[in-house]
Scaffold this active site. Structure first.
Site, mmCIF file in Angstrom:
data_model
loop_
_atom_site.group_PDB
_atom_site.id
_atom_site.type_symbol
_atom_site.label_atom_id
_atom_site.label_comp_id
_atom_site.label_asym_id
_atom_site.label_seq_id
_atom_site.Cartn_x
_atom_site.Cartn_y
_atom_site.Cartn_z
ATOM 1 N N ASP A 1 0.822 -1.201 0.000
ATOM 2 C CA ASP A 1 0.000 0.000 0.000
ATOM 3 C C ASP A 1 0.863 1.261 0.000
ATOM 4 O O ASP A 1 1.905 1.321 0.648
ATOM 5 C CB ASP A 1 -0.886 -0.004 1.251
ATOM 6 C CG ASP A 1 -1.791 1.207 1.342
ATOM 7 O OD1 ASP A 1 -2.640 1.376 0.453
ATOM 8 O OD2 ASP A 1 -1.651 1.987 2.307
ATOM 9 N N GLU B 1 0.984 -0.470 -5.010
ATOM 10 C CA GLU B 1 0.120 0.647 -5.361
ATOM 11 C C GLU B 1 0.966 1.917 -5.401
ATOM 12 O O GLU B 1 1.202 2.555 -4.381
ATOM 13 C CB GLU B 1 -1.012 0.800 -4.340
ATOM 14 C CG GLU B 1 -1.956 1.947 -4.677
ATOM 15 C CD GLU B 1 -2.370 2.784 -3.469
ATOM 16 O OE1 GLU B 1 -3.348 3.533 -3.605
ATOM 17 O OE2 GLU B 1 -1.722 2.708 -2.416
#
Length: 494
Positions: free
Chosen positions: A236, A267
């Site tokens: 993340d 991400e």
């Protein structure tokens, strides 16, 4: 993850009910997911967060998977540790790789206040102080009393962080950069330069220049993988973390587990292609990235309707330029209605977008839980399960072999797959964003005189393949049709 026709499913959306039943739902759904062709599942963050109403990104304790009474509960939003492990085992028993969502950028809900020196920074330029150094109090001491040092005895203090967003002494929010020896944001070349320096995102920002932090993360990764048997990580918010640190961690994991056994994607929420390539080069192409630009192209196409030029749908995308590093998606938990990166692809374009990612040769396609099962409540959305199931069937039955593209028109575009020795049939897909039309395309492996039909059932015509493998494939307005041999043993529409 380049296995033949792999499909990733993001098995959560932001507004799931706070009922502690999600791991059980996933366990019960594992057999069905395998049957529709899902090969890996991205699970939501399993760690104890700020409360059970937290989707998991306000991480408190990464060693608590729903086992200890902390922040008001034993379970997380999704369930208990045992239920998490049961869901992982159910996926693996059905041949599906479980992927864990890993949040390493920040920590939230510290246990005790500490006093230290900060400078308040301009939110729009985090390199620019808007105060002189001064003392504040912050909740930066994490000693995890509910866990009581089980699994790991490391305690976090203010000097393990580079900044925070709340001054408890003055009851003030802002962006406070912690001062001291070897303190400051990560170097600009190692994190995204948006807002001057995007090291800080939220809560208490972890300082990866501190050697004790690095060691703790490595200790945790070994414990977590051994404890859970997970098959990969989704990382993340990596544009906020020193890329050298991320690359080093992934290298250690893949060396230990074997790159073919442990899949990692990140991400990196930047649409600009050159920035993506720079990042991939800096991490030596050590893991894949989500294709943000492709999603934004889908969003633009859905908003602009027939004024959008479909021949440019792949411009600036990893899917086009670096397909072996592209994790493609239509929607996710951040882009759905009401979220921080809201860029919701309009309903009419969803089937077209899923057709593109599921039936193309390039990229690892992702099916979003919210698109598949729908979303309830204020920010609700439609379920596309029926059309996605059909596209998944077509993917595992026909979408093999070399791809020929016919993206040469603003409003009607298409592509064909030529099949292979095991799956020789091939297919022809065509989409339109205006009144519809047709596309002449070649399926070179098709037999002359063979009849193709639309396996989505959107068009009731038939296409007879010509002697040289060419055919003229129609499509309705604002729609997608996928043409394949009528005489295949298992016909989707029967």
């Amino acid at each position: 993850m380049n296995n033949l026709n792999s499909v990733l499913m993001q098995y959560f959306e932001w507004y799931l009910p706070d009922d502690g039943k999600h791991w059980q739902r996933l366990k019960d759904d594992a057999k069905h997911l395998a049957s529709i062709g899902i090969t890996s599942v991205w699970m939501p963050p399993a760690f104890k967060a700020t409360g059970t109403n937290d989707a998991g990104y306000g991480v408190y304790d990464i060693f608590d998977l729903g086992e200890f009474d902390q922040n008001g509960s034993v379970r997380t939003k999704y369930g208990t540790k045992d239920e998490y492990l049961d869901a992982i085992n159910a996926l693996k028993e059905n041949g599906i790789k479980p992927i864990a969502d890993i949040v390493l950028n920040h920590k939230a809900n510290g246990d005790k206040k500490e006093t230290f020196t900060v400078m308040k920074m301009d939110p729009e330029n985090r390199q620019q102080p808007i105060s002189e150094p001064y003392e504040i109090e912050g909740y930066t001491h994490f000693n995890f009393p509910g866990r009581n040092k089980k699994y790991n005895d490391f305690e976090w203090h203010w000097y393990h962080f580079s900044g925070l967003d709340y001054d408890a002494r003055n009851d003030e929010t802002g962006i406070f950069q912690i001062q001291g020896e070897n303190k400051g944001w990560a170097d600009n070349e190692d994190v995204d330069d948006e807002k001057g320096n995007f090291d800080f995102l939220m809560f208490s920002d972890i300082d990866f220049d501190h050697p004790e932090v690095i060691q703790n993360v490595k200790d945790w990764a070994s414990w977590f993988i051994e404890t859970t048997g997970i098959s990969g990580f989704r990382l993340d918010a990596i544009k906020h973390i020193d890329r050298k640190v991320v690359a080093d961690l992934v290298s250690i994991l893949t060396d230990a587990m074997g790159a073919e056994n442990f899949y990692v994607f990140g991400e990196y929420w930047v649409a600009d292609y050159e920035s993506k390539v720079d990042y991939l080069e800096d991490i030596e192409y050590g893991f894949d990235l989500v294709d943000v630009k492709l999603h934004m192209n889908f969003f633009d196409a859905s908003k602009q309707g027939e004024s959008y030029d479909l021949s440019r749908i792949f411009d600036g995308t990893l899917m086009k330029e670096n397909p072996w590093n592209a994790v493609t998606f239509v929607e996710n938990h951040d882009t759905q209605h009401g979220q921080s990166l809201e860029s919701f692809v309009e309903d009419w374009f969803k089937p077209l977008a899923y057709g593109i990612i599921l039936l193309s040769e390039s990229g690892l396609p992702t099916v979003f839980y919210g698109d598949y099962y729908g979303v309830e409540g204020e920010f609700g959305q439609t379920s596309f399960q029926e059309i996605i199931d059909k596209l998944l069937y077509i993917r595992r039955t026909f979408a093999y072999g070399e791809q020929y593209d016919y993206f040469d028109d603003a409003h009607v575009v298409g592509w064909t797959r030529q099949g292979n020795e095991t799956f020789p049939d091939g297919l022809a897909a065509v989409i339109s964003n205006n009144s519809g039309g047709e596309k002449r395309m070649q399926v070179s492996t098709a037999k002359p005189g063979e009849v193709f039909v639309d396996y989505l059932g959107h068009h009731d015509g038939e296409v007879t393949i010509e002697d040289d493998g060419w055919g003229t494939f129609p499509v309705n307005g604002g729609s997608i049709s996928v043409w394949a041999p009528r005489d295949t043993e298992e016909h989707l529409n029967e």
